[in-house]
Design a protein around this motif. Structure first.
Motif, mmCIF file in Angstrom:
data_model
loop_
_atom_site.group_PDB
_atom_site.id
_atom_site.type_symbol
_atom_site.label_atom_id
_atom_site.label_comp_id
_atom_site.label_asym_id
_atom_site.label_seq_id
_atom_site.Cartn_x
_atom_site.Cartn_y
_atom_site.Cartn_z
ATOM 1 N N GLU A 87 33.018 43.966 -2.971
ATOM 2 C CA GLU A 87 34.146 44.256 -3.871
ATOM 3 C C GLU A 87 34.173 45.735 -4.256
ATOM 4 O O GLU A 87 35.246 46.336 -4.341
ATOM 5 N N GLU A 88 32.999 46.281 -4.483
ATOM 6 C CA GLU A 88 32.951 47.701 -4.859
ATOM 7 C C GLU A 88 33.528 48.573 -3.744
ATOM 8 O O GLU A 88 34.342 49.467 -3.996
ATOM 9 N N LEU B 279 37.242 48.102 -3.450
ATOM 10 C CA LEU B 279 37.903 48.803 -4.556
ATOM 11 C C LEU B 279 37.933 50.312 -4.289
ATOM 12 O O LEU B 279 38.944 50.979 -4.514
ATOM 13 N N THR C 293 40.176 42.365 0.179
ATOM 14 C CA THR C 293 39.133 41.629 -0.531
ATOM 15 C C THR C 293 39.402 41.636 -2.038
ATOM 16 O O THR C 293 39.227 40.626 -2.716
ATOM 17 N N VAL C 294 39.848 42.779 -2.552
ATOM 18 C CA VAL C 294 40.081 42.856 -3.998
ATOM 19 C C VAL C 294 41.367 42.143 -4.403
ATOM 20 O O VAL C 294 41.536 41.739 -5.539
ATOM 21 N N ALA D 258 40.497 38.267 -4.502
ATOM 22 C CA ALA D 258 39.312 37.867 -5.271
ATOM 23 C C ALA D 258 39.705 36.955 -6.424
ATOM 24 O O ALA D 258 40.771 37.091 -6.969
ATOM 25 N N ARG E 255 41.219 40.727 -11.726
ATOM 26 C CA ARG E 255 39.839 40.974 -12.153
ATOM 27 C C ARG E 255 39.698 42.490 -12.269
ATOM 28 O O ARG E 255 40.287 43.236 -11.509
ATOM 29 N N PHE F 133 37.329 44.606 -11.827
ATOM 30 C CA PHE F 133 36.538 45.325 -10.822
ATOM 31 C C PHE F 133 35.924 46.605 -11.371
ATOM 32 O O PHE F 133 36.044 47.676 -10.778
#
Lengths: 426, 230
Positions: free
Chosen positions: A327-328, A331, A422-423, A426, B95, B97
């Motif tokens: 996720e990082e 992002l 992916t983000v 999620a 979310r 993040f």
């Protein structure tokens, strides 16, 4: 100073943040890599020290690389020519050999023939110019005396053969010659005199009288026969050139600096009297290169295997970390981070880890070596003056870098390929 | 009338790899001007997130054209798309993040340390603090996400989206994980950006929040229909 690009600096900043956030994982990576880098450093250090020690011993006997060694068959005329050419020159030293018995007057030496103490080399022989040999009979009972080789020097030979001073001092060629010749013993001769503490009278065949020598120091000359070094001008007070040119003493040696004109002068003059001088340039390193290379290769291969295990560890941790940071990375891509920088971040982390590990491994090895040298150095001559070799440090850094790249490349590629979606999902 | 900042024409996206290809976006036309706010509503699976992916250059349409300030960016290579995402777009997700090992300020600075140009630390810090002030949480700059409420975390995410002063703000269900009151504060923060000329495109299920936007577009089975808010 190297100035990093914006991407380079970004990769480093984010890499450091990543390492700080995952200290335990970084530590685990470092532990697995530590042994590998340590193995490389130790092998490299060991090989360098062994090489230095081997080369050091060879240099004692053969001379430093680049030295030229001129060998002339001993004879009065050739000796005279050599002495005329080299006396007083700093770029050439002649070594004239003779034999002497030092110790109790009127006795046969414990090592007849001048062999190592405690070894029976049989009855010594003497040969004339025609090659007719007869047994030497010194007469008298065997007593407290040592027979040794005496090397008479025209100058300081240590610039060509770096004898290691064990105790006392080396011959001083700047002072006025003394009537009682000053001797520097090699360690075998010194050990013999340690064993046989006798009144020191020196008997040399052909000398005008028996001499009273002064022992001024002990050196390690790499030889295994009892030997003493003496200034030629102190010995020649008692001994004529003819005695120093005894064919039984073997060849007359001249050590020359690589660029000295003495070589040409000597070879020409010797040729004029029908003597061929054999000149050899010392190339120890070249001669030993193949052997040393092979030894280093074998040990480095073993260290490489251990390093590979470390790389597998860092790779494993790297892949797991990327899996956790999907996720990082997605992002980061969403906010405009290019794929190449994402790969750079992961590589920066593994490289920093690798380099940190290298630094620790190098530090530990250097400290351990220092401790060993401090504790064992006084009793183990091989360890005396040994320092952590620079090339071992370089090898450690290179190993850390290689491990960082190998362990980071696959996680880096994987990080760069994470889809931004992916983000979104999620 | 000025030319639109975003202009989509006939955007079609088909999901392949299944037994039968499924059309997610079916000829979507959309124009958004600078400073406008637009809500996209629709049922789950209607293609809202896919449309936002295309708008945010995360994904490419199979057909149609996408112009940003009059420049066709439909077939932009990834490197250039990343550069545009950094310079023109801000993103807010359902979310938040936020990276838990970083402080609020470091999370916001993440959008500045992205390899697209380099700002000295002092300037970076000033811009981060300015973005945090815009969403009224400058006092939380040194806090880590674990010590912030959901609303505060989402405002950090908004500050992260605003720190590069984007022209377009794309928000995907930004209030989905928040209670109504906190959600309202988040929408306030997003709308505040439009007063500075930033266009806001909000994907939401919440019709109350959608009602606060200047326009509402409804997406159903990939077809976008629009009505101007009363």
């Amino acid at each position: 100073m190297i100035r990093l690009s914006g991407r380079g600096r970004s990769a480093l900043i984010i890499g450091f943040q990543g390492i700080r956030a995952r200290k335990t994982r970084t530590l685990l990576s470092m532990i697995s890599l530590f042994l590998g880098v340590l193995a490389v450093v130790i092998v490299q250090a060991g090989a360098s020290i062994a090489e230095k020690a081997t080369m050091g011993d060879i240099e004692l006997q053969m001379g430093l690389d680049g030295t030229k060694q001129l060998s002339v068959p001993a004879g009065e005329r050739s000796t005279r020519i050599v002495l005329d050419a080299v006396t007083g020159r700093p770029d050439a030293v002649a070594m004239l050999n003779t034999r002497a018995i030092v110790g109790e007057p009127g006795v046969r030496p414990v090592n007849e023939g001048g062999g190592p103490i405690g070894e029976d080399w049989g009855v010594p022989m003497e040969c004339d110019d025609q090659g007719n040999c007869t047994e030497i009979t010194t007469g008298g009972p065997k007593g407290q005396a040592i027979e040794m080789q005496v090397v008479a020097l025209t100058g300081d030979v240590r610039k060509f053969r770096p004898y290691r001073q064990s105790s006392g001092e080396w011959l001083d060629f700047t002072t006025v010659p003394m009537m009682a010749p000053r001797l520097v013993l090699n360690k075998y001769a010194a050990e013999a005199f340690e064993q046989y503490r006798v009144p020191a009278e020196m008997r040399i065949k052909g000398a005008s009288a028996n001499l009273t020598p002064q022992f001024v120091g002990v050196v390690d000359d790499g030889g295994y026969m009892p030997t003493a070094y003496v200034r030629l001008d102190e010995l020649s007070t008692w001994l004529g050139t003819a005695s120093l040119s005894d064919p039984n003493s073997g060849e007359l040696q001249v050590l020359l600096a690589g660029t000295t004109p003495v070589e040409q002068v000597l070879t020409s003059k010797l040729k004029a009297i029908g003597q061929d001088a054999y000149v050899d340039e010392i190339k120890n390193r070249e001669d030993m290169a193949e052997q040393l290379q092979l030894m280093r290769l074998v040990f480095l291969s073993m260290a490489g295997l251990v390093l590979l295990i470390g790389v597998a560890g860092i790779l494993n941790v790297g892949l797991a970390t990327v899996g956790e940071r999907v996720e990082e990375f997605a992002l980061r891509r969403a906010v405009g981070t290019p794929r190449s920088l994402l790969a750079g971040i992961v590589l920066a982390e593994t490289l920093i880890t690798g380099l940190l590990t290298s630094a620790i491994a190098i530090g530990v090895s250097a400290a351990a070596l220092k401790a060993v040298v401090t504790v064992l150095g006084p009793s183990e001559p091989l360890l005396r003056g040994v320092e952590f070799p620079v090339d071992a440090g370089v090898a450690g850094i290179v190993a850390g870098l290689i491990a960082g790249v190998l362990g980071g490349i696959i996680p880096a590629i994987r990080a760069a390929g994470i889809p931004i979606a992916t983000v979104m999902r999620a | 009338m000025t030319s639109p900042i975003i202009e989509l024409q006939g955007i079609t996206k088909v999901l392949k790899g299944q037994k039968e290809p499924r059309t997610i976006l079916d000829g979507v036309d959309l124009r958004v001007h600078a400073g406008e706010s637009l809500a996209i509503v629709g049922r789950s699976g209607s293609g809202k997130s896919t449309l936002l992916s295309v708008l945010g250059l995360f994904d490419r349409a199979d057909q149609g054209s996408y112009a940003l300030a009059g420049r066709d960016i439909s077939r932009l290579p990834e490197g250039k798309a990343a550069k545009l995402r950094s310079s023109h777009y801000g993103f807010v997700f359902q979310r938040f993040f936020l990276l838990k090992h970083l402080t609020a300020a470091q999370n916001v600075a993440m959008a500045l340390v992205n390899g697209q140009g380099w700002l000295p630390r002092r300037e970076r810090r000033a811009r981060v603090m300015q973005a945090l002030e815009q969403v009224e949480i400058a006092h939380l700059a040194k806090n880590r996400p674990s010590r912030m409420s959901g609303g505060e975390q989402q405002r950090v995410a908004i500050a992260r989206a605003l720190v590069r002063e984007p022209q377009i703000l794309l928000a995907d269900e930004p209030t989905g994980a928040l209670d109504t009151e906190t959600g309202t504060l988040v929408i306030d923060a997003l709308l505040a950006a439009t007063t500075r000329g930033c266009s806001l495109i909000l994907v939401t299920h919440d019709l109350a929040h959608a009602g606060r936007m200047g326009r509402i577009a409804h997406l159903d089975k990939g077809v976008l229909t629009e009505r101007v808010n009363a």
